[in-house]
Write a protein that holds these residues in place. Structure first.
Motif, PDB file in Angstrom:
ATOM      1  N   TYR A   1      -3.884   1.558  13.745  1.00 16.68           N
ATOM      2  CA  TYR A   1      -3.804   2.603  12.718  1.00 16.68           C
ATOM      3  C   TYR A   1      -3.690   1.969  11.329  1.00 16.68           C
ATOM      4  N   GLU A   2      -2.912   0.913  11.226  1.00 11.27           N
ATOM      5  CA  GLU A   2      -2.777   0.205   9.960  1.00 11.27           C
ATOM      6  C   GLU A   2      -4.122  -0.351   9.515  1.00 11.27           C
ATOM      7  N   GLN A   3      -4.851  -0.940  10.447  1.00 14.03           N
ATOM      8  CA  GLN A   3      -6.170  -1.496  10.131  1.00 14.03           C
ATOM      9  C   GLN A   3      -7.103  -0.406   9.621  1.00 14.03           C
TER      10      GLN A   3
ATOM     11  N   LEU B   1      15.620  10.885   9.617  1.00 13.09           N
ATOM     12  CA  LEU B   1      14.213  10.643   9.304  1.00 13.09           C
ATOM     13  C   LEU B   1      14.078   9.938   7.953  1.00 13.09           C
ATOM     14  N   GLN B   2      14.981  10.270   7.030  1.00 14.77           N
ATOM     15  CA  GLN B   2      14.944   9.683   5.693  1.00 14.77           C
ATOM     16  C   GLN B   2      14.997   8.147   5.736  1.00 14.77           C
ATOM     17  N   HIS B   3      15.659   7.599   6.747  1.00 14.48           N
ATOM     18  CA  HIS B   3      15.788   6.144   6.863  1.00 14.48           C
ATOM     19  C   HIS B   3      14.444   5.444   7.073  1.00 14.48           C
ATOM     20  N   TRP B   4      13.450   6.192   7.560  1.00 11.28           N
ATOM     21  CA  TRP B   4      12.178   5.571   7.953  1.00 11.28           C
ATOM     22  C   TRP B   4      11.099   5.694   6.886  1.00 11.28           C
ATOM     23  N   VAL B   5      11.377   6.365   5.779  1.00 12.62           N
ATOM     24  CA  VAL B   5      10.356   6.549   4.746  1.00 12.62           C
ATOM     25  C   VAL B   5      10.938   6.214   3.379  1.00 12.62           C
ATOM     26  N   ASP B   6      10.049   5.939   2.438  1.00 13.45           N
ATOM     27  CA  ASP B   6      10.498   5.697   1.065  1.00 13.45           C
ATOM     28  C   ASP B   6      10.817   7.007   0.360  1.00 13.45           C
ATOM     29  N   ARG B   7      10.064   8.041   0.705  1.00 17.00           N
ATOM     30  CA  ARG B   7      10.297   9.346   0.094  1.00 17.00           C
ATOM     31  C   ARG B   7       9.996  10.433   1.105  1.00 17.00           C
ATOM     32  N   LEU B   8      10.920  11.355   1.268  1.00 19.67           N
ATOM     33  CA  LEU B   8      10.759  12.478   2.185  1.00 19.67           C
ATOM     34  C   LEU B   8      10.755  13.769   1.379  1.00 19.67           C
TER      35      LEU B   8
ATOM     36  N   TYR C   1       5.835   2.355  12.445  1.00 21.85           N
ATOM     37  CA  TYR C   1       5.134   1.083  12.373  1.00 21.85           C
ATOM     38  C   TYR C   1       4.651   0.797  10.949  1.00 21.85           C
ATOM     39  N   LEU C   2       4.021   1.777  10.321  1.00 21.29           N
ATOM     40  CA  LEU C   2       3.483   1.581   8.975  1.00 21.29           C
ATOM     41  C   LEU C   2       4.582   1.291   7.953  1.00 21.29           C
ATOM     42  N   SER C   3       5.758   1.864   8.174  1.00 19.82           N
ATOM     43  CA  SER C   3       6.845   1.717   7.201  1.00 19.82           C
ATOM     44  C   SER C   3       7.366   0.286   7.108  1.00 19.82           C
ATOM     45  N   GLN C   4       6.998  -0.562   8.081  1.00 16.50           N
ATOM     46  CA  GLN C   4       7.463  -1.953   8.044  1.00 16.50           C
ATOM     47  C   GLN C   4       6.858  -2.736   6.875  1.00 16.50           C
ATOM     48  N   ARG C   5       5.636  -2.363   6.475  1.00 10.68           N
ATOM     49  CA  ARG C   5       4.942  -3.143   5.440  1.00 10.68           C
ATOM     50  C   ARG C   5       4.389  -2.294   4.298  1.00 10.68           C
ATOM     51  N   HIS C   6       4.571  -0.989   4.364  1.00  8.85           N
ATOM     52  CA  HIS C   6       3.965  -0.123   3.360  1.00  8.85           C
ATOM     53  C   HIS C   6       4.961   0.941   2.898  1.00  8.85           C
ATOM     54  N   ALA C   7       4.737   1.442   1.692  1.00  7.14           N
ATOM     55  CA  ALA C   7       5.590   2.501   1.143  1.00  7.14           C
ATOM     56  C   ALA C   7       5.072   3.853   1.625  1.00  7.14           C
ATOM     57  N   ILE C   8       5.926   4.586   2.345  1.00  8.27           N
ATOM     58  CA  ILE C   8       5.524   5.857   2.946  1.00  8.27           C
ATOM     59  C   ILE C   8       6.167   7.026   2.201  1.00  8.27           C
ATOM     60  N   THR C   9       5.321   7.950   1.754  1.00  4.37           N
ATOM     61  CA  THR C   9       5.792   9.254   1.286  1.00  4.37           C
ATOM     62  C   THR C   9       5.381  10.274   2.342  1.00  4.37           C
ATOM     63  N   LEU C  10       6.352  10.893   2.971  1.00  3.37           N
ATOM     64  CA  LEU C  10       6.076  11.884   4.012  1.00  3.37           C
ATOM     65  C   LEU C  10       6.317  13.281   3.456  1.00  3.37           C
ATOM     66  N   VAL C  11       5.292  14.124   3.553  1.00  2.00           N
ATOM     67  CA  VAL C  11       5.410  15.531   3.161  1.00  2.00           C
ATOM     68  C   VAL C  11       5.361  16.361   4.437  1.00  2.00           C
ATOM     69  N   THR C  12       6.415  17.132   4.674  1.00  2.00           N
ATOM     70  CA  THR C  12       6.514  17.868   5.925  1.00  2.00           C
ATOM     71  C   THR C  12       7.147  19.231   5.689  1.00  2.00           C
TER      72      THR C  12
ATOM     73  N   MET D   1       0.843  -1.196   0.000  1.00  2.00           N
ATOM     74  CA  MET D   1       0.000   0.000   0.000  1.00  2.00           C
ATOM     75  C   MET D   1       0.882   1.250   0.000  1.00  2.00           C
ATOM     76  N   ASN D   2       0.517   2.216  -0.805  1.00  2.00           N
ATOM     77  CA  ASN D   2       1.240   3.491  -0.861  1.00  2.00           C
ATOM     78  C   ASN D   2       0.505   4.523  -0.017  1.00  2.00           C
ATOM     79  N   ILE D   3       1.188   5.000   1.023  1.00  2.00           N
ATOM     80  CA  ILE D   3       0.572   5.925   1.972  1.00  2.00           C
ATOM     81  C   ILE D   3       1.240   7.298   1.851  1.00  2.00           C
ATOM     82  N   LEU D   4       0.424   8.331   1.665  1.00  2.00           N
ATOM     83  CA  LEU D   4       0.901   9.704   1.685  1.00  2.00           C
ATOM     84  C   LEU D   4       0.589  10.287   3.058  1.00  2.00           C
TER      85      LEU D   4
END
Length: 405
Positions: A398-400, A54-61, A29-40, A1-4
């Motif tokens: 939260y994942e659910q 922080l970059q280590h914990w997301v697919d895209r920052l 937690y979500l980054s263990q099984r899903h692709a995270i794009t974090l916009v901050t 799942m791709n999460i923004l």
């Protein structure tokens, strides 16, 4: 799942305050099984090292500069202009303060290109970036750390508002705002049942799920011994208005009465970015303001009692959970214990409750003189956190919520 994930507050390191702690740990937690794009957004105090970590914990920052603070304009004309915008657009100034057109444009393009399955707003101030039509394309979720309407109302009711005239004007506007923005989302997450009840009144047909905060048990290990003594502690980000009010109230109204009984009693205020009002408290006997420390747990382990004398601020309190995890007995107000079953019928006694100075004095004195009670609260507090309030538990919920259709 791709999460923004949208967070105008830079969520690292996860020790800066409640918003950072909740956002980072759910992201982790979500980054263990899903692709995270974090916009901050980057504020002045955010370092290049923190960005790299922080970059280590997301697919895209994706980082944007924090917009100039509209609230820094102090003139009467500027205040009237901000109020007029609130009246016309229905968006509070603290939300507009974080609005970046560049960030909005990036999010619009990302969503329209179909690059995400879910959008999460980490804290309700980020709702401004979610267009009403987004929920027709993807699942949209707002993670409400606390109801701003309830917080404003509570500050007026308790006399802790810094500007009662302004807040009386704002209160009905905040009610309208909270009701309107919730309609844009597929689902709503809150930290306590109290917030759920309030938001359900605004949105009776909305899916609202209680997902409490948690504790990183490795960062807050259980203490190895009871230090005894008469050392009190408060932990929290010390530029937060609710925390500032709590420590000022305690130092002015409670601590002198404690010291009249225990002359060696001390009160340590542990947390980053202490405001001038907090620093000024060091002039009082026995008050120590540490500022940011390498390990909050080490300071907790040295304390006899942790006090959480919150008079305002809704939502579950990380500071309360962290002290429980560390095994420190707690004396706290109703606000400090919100969302926690700590006393009453068929409930293990896990903290002592106090809302007025005499109640604080009696509860703290009782703990100072009763090692068995300290041990009972210490043990029960740790057990409660392990059973119900870890970030793994919160993350699974939260994942659910993200996955539901």
């Amino acid at each position: 799942m791709n999460i923004l994930m949208l967070s105008s507050t830079f969520p690292y390191p996860p020790t800066q305050g409640g918003t950072q702690v909740r956002t980072f740990n759910l992201l982790k937690y979500l980054s263990q099984r899903h692709a995270i794009t974090l916009v901050t957004q980057r504020e002045a105090h955010v370092t290049d090292t923190e960005i790299a970590e922080l970059q280590h914990w997301v697919d895209r920052l994706v980082i944007f500069e924090r917009p100039p603070d509209l609230g820094s304009q102090k003139g009467m004309l500027q205040k009237l202009q901000r109020l007029n915008l609130f009246l016309q657009d229905g968006v509070p100034p603290n939300v507009l303060n974080r609005y970046s057109p560049e960030m909005q444009n990036w999010i619009d393009n990302f969503v329209e290109a179909g690059k995400c399955d879910v959008i999460t707003c980490e804290h309700s101030v980020n709702e401004i970036y979610v267009r009403p039509h987004f929920q027709k394309q993807v699942r949209t979720l707002v993670n409400v750390h606390s109801s701003i309407y309830c917080t404003c109302r509570n500050q007026l009711e308790t006399g802790t508002s810094t500007n009662p005239v302004r807040d009386k004007v704002n209160l009905p506007l905040l009610r309208r705002y909270e009701q309107n923005y919730c309609s844009k989302f597929s689902a709503i997450a809150v930290t306590t049942q109290e917030d759920k009840i309030q938001l359900q009144q605004f949105n009776p047909h909305k899916e609202i799920t209680v997902i409490p905060n948690g504790v990183d048990l490795e960062s807050f290990p259980y203490r190895s011994n009871d230090p005894g003594g008469h050392r009190l502690i408060f932990i929290g980000a010390m530029d937060n208005l609710a925390n500032i009010d709590a420590v000022c109230f305690f130092c002015n109204e409670v601590l002198p009465k404690i010291q009249a009984r225990y002359s060696d009693a001390t009160f340590e205020i542990v947390g980053s970015r202490p405001a001038p009002e907090v620093l000024a408290l060091q002039a009082k006997p026995g008050v120590i303001v540490t500022g940011k420390v390498p390990s909050i747990a080490e300071y907790l382990h040295k304390a006899t009692v942790c006090v959480v004398p919150m008079r305002t601020g809704f939502g579950i309190k990380n500071k309360t959970l962290e002290a429980m995890a560390a095994g420190v007995p707690i004396v706290a107000s109703d606000r400090g214990l919100e969302g926690l079953a700590v006393d009453g019928a068929n409930v293990l006694l896990t903290a002592l409750r106090a809302n007025h100075p005499p109640e604080y004095v009696n509860a703290i004195s009782h703990l100072f003189t009763n090692a068995q009670l300290r041990e009972e609260l210490s043990r029960n507090g740790r057990q409660l956190v392990e059973a119900e309030f870890t970030w793994d538990i919160a993350g699974r919920r939260y994942e659910q919520l993200c996955l539901e259709n």
